[in-house]
Design an enzyme around this catalytic site. Structure first.
Site, PDB file in Angstrom:
ATOM      1  N   ASP A  67       0.996   3.388 -10.576  1.00 57.96           N
ATOM      2  CA  ASP A  67       1.403   4.586  -9.825  1.00 57.96           C
ATOM      3  C   ASP A  67       1.334   5.849 -10.678  1.00 57.96           C
ATOM      4  OD1 ASP A  67       3.537   3.827 -11.438  1.00 57.96           O
ATOM      5  OD2 ASP A  67       4.820   3.227  -9.766  1.00 57.96           O
ATOM      6  N   ASN A 136      16.490  -0.303  -6.012  1.00 59.54           N
ATOM      7  CA  ASN A 136      16.394  -0.536  -4.564  1.00 59.54           C
ATOM      8  C   ASN A 136      15.363  -1.622  -4.228  1.00 59.54           C
ATOM      9  OD1 ASN A 136      13.987   0.734  -5.084  1.00 59.54           O
ATOM     10  ND2 ASN A 136      14.364   2.519  -3.783  1.00 59.54           N
ATOM     11  N   HIS A 138      12.198  -1.658  -5.251  1.00 60.63           N
ATOM     12  CA  HIS A 138      10.797  -1.224  -5.151  1.00 60.63           C
ATOM     13  C   HIS A 138       9.953  -1.846  -6.260  1.00 60.63           C
ATOM     14  CE1 HIS A 138      11.240   2.713  -7.764  1.00 60.63           C
ATOM     15  NE2 HIS A 138      11.014   1.674  -8.517  1.00 60.63           N
ATOM     16  N   GLU A 143       8.515   1.878  -1.806  1.00 58.01           N
ATOM     17  CA  GLU A 143       9.946   2.016  -1.532  1.00 58.01           C
ATOM     18  C   GLU A 143      10.340   1.177  -0.313  1.00 58.01           C
ATOM     19  OE1 GLU A 143      11.462   3.356  -3.833  1.00 58.01           O
ATOM     20  OE2 GLU A 143      11.042   5.463  -4.196  1.00 58.01           O
TER      21      GLU A 143
HETATM   22  P1  PGA Z   1      12.724   1.286 -15.117  1.00 59.89           P
HETATM   23  O1  PGA Z   1      11.944   1.417 -13.743  1.00 59.89           O
HETATM   24  O2  PGA Z   1      11.953   0.314 -15.943  1.00 59.89           O
HETATM   25  O3  PGA Z   1      12.718   2.663 -15.686  1.00 59.89           O
HETATM   26  O4  PGA Z   1      14.097   0.789 -14.789  1.00 59.89           O
HETATM   27  C1  PGA Z   1      11.483   0.277 -13.102  1.00 59.89           C
HETATM   28  C2  PGA Z   1      10.937   0.643 -11.751  1.00 59.89           C
HETATM   29  O5  PGA Z   1      11.452   1.575 -11.121  1.00 59.89           O
HETATM   30  O6  PGA Z   1       9.999  -0.029 -11.309  1.00 59.89           O
END
Ligand code: PGA
Length: 243
Positions: A67, A136, A138, A143
């Site tokens: 992404d 959440n 994702h 999302e």
């Molecule tokens: P993080 O993000 O490693 O910064 O916790 C993970 C994600 O949102 O996929």
């Protein structure tokens, strides 16, 4: 699902890097699906140091990132391209021409999504996809929603994601509210998936991913249908898991 509970972030990083290193050793032409965020930083550190020791060679690999924030240039310090340069690409011998990223400045977003999927297709798909997970549930920037989007697409970031990532931006106002992300279909087509998560804040998302109903409200829950998923979590994230 192969679930591996490790003691802490150090062990997670070591083991995660080992899985990727094994993949590259087994197939030097591997297409690696890469993720950004705080969680993979330790993995990238290990991979860079293995390369520097001469035990790993990325010269034939390709990488496809999950992404990118819409509207950020590659030079922007908050872009995921910049993150990858800083944490990995500047430290290993992965050729620049085999680094794939959505062009976040593309004029025609739809066309850019189509082009990215086409690039991934031309590469023969992803061999090993590294994933983090959002609080959440994702994966990438897919999302929670009403359906599982198959293809690369643009998303409006959820409040939970905006809150979690605001710390990387000088102010909330400067944080892009939209992003490009590969779709769930692209992730599910990867031959192997490695999801890493640490800390208590990921526990509920992981529990729903492993034991919950498969629902687009928890995008990672679709991984229950993938034939080759490994989840590495630390004791806090996997406290509900007894092995
Ligand atoms: P993080 O993000 O490693 O910064 O916790 C993970 C994600 O949102 O996929």
């Amino acid at each position: 699902m192969n679930i591996i509970k490790v003691k802490n972030y150090r062990e997670l990083s070591y083991l995660g890097a080992k899985k990727i290193a094994d993949q590259v050793a087994e197939n030097p032409y591997s297409v690696l699906g890469l993720a950004t965020g705080a969680t993979p930083e330790g993995i990238y550190q290990h991979l860079a140091s293995e390369y520097q020791k001469g035990t790993l060679d990325f010269s034939q690999c390709s990488s496809v990132n999950l992404d990118e924030y819409k509207g950020l240039s590659r030079e922007d310090e908050q872009s995921y391209y910049h993150y990858m340069k800083q944490h990995l690409f500047s430290k290993i011998n992965l050729p620049e021409e085999r680094i794939y990223f959505p062009d976040a400045l593309a004029k025609d977003a739809q066309e850019e999504c189509r082009r990215y999927d086409e690039d991934i297709e031309k590469l023969g798909g992803v061999d090993l996809q590294l994933l983090g997970i959002g609080r959440n549930g994702h994966i990438g920037f897919n999302e929670p929603g009403d359906f599982f989007p198959a293809a690369t697409h643009c998303v409006s970031l959820s409040q939970s994601t905006l809150d979690a990532n605001a710390k990387y931006f000088p102010s909330k106002e400067e944080m892009p509210k939209e992003a490009y992300t590969v779709g769930i279909g692209v992730i599910m087509k990867a031959k192997k998936i490695l999801l890493v998560a640490n800390g208590e804040s990921k526990r509920e998302a992981l529990r729903r991913t492993i034991f919950g109903k498969v629902t687009p409200q928890t995008p990672a829950s679709i991984l229950q249908f993938h034939p080759n998923v490994t989840i590495i979590g630390d004791e806090e994230a996997l406290s509900f898991w007894n092995d």
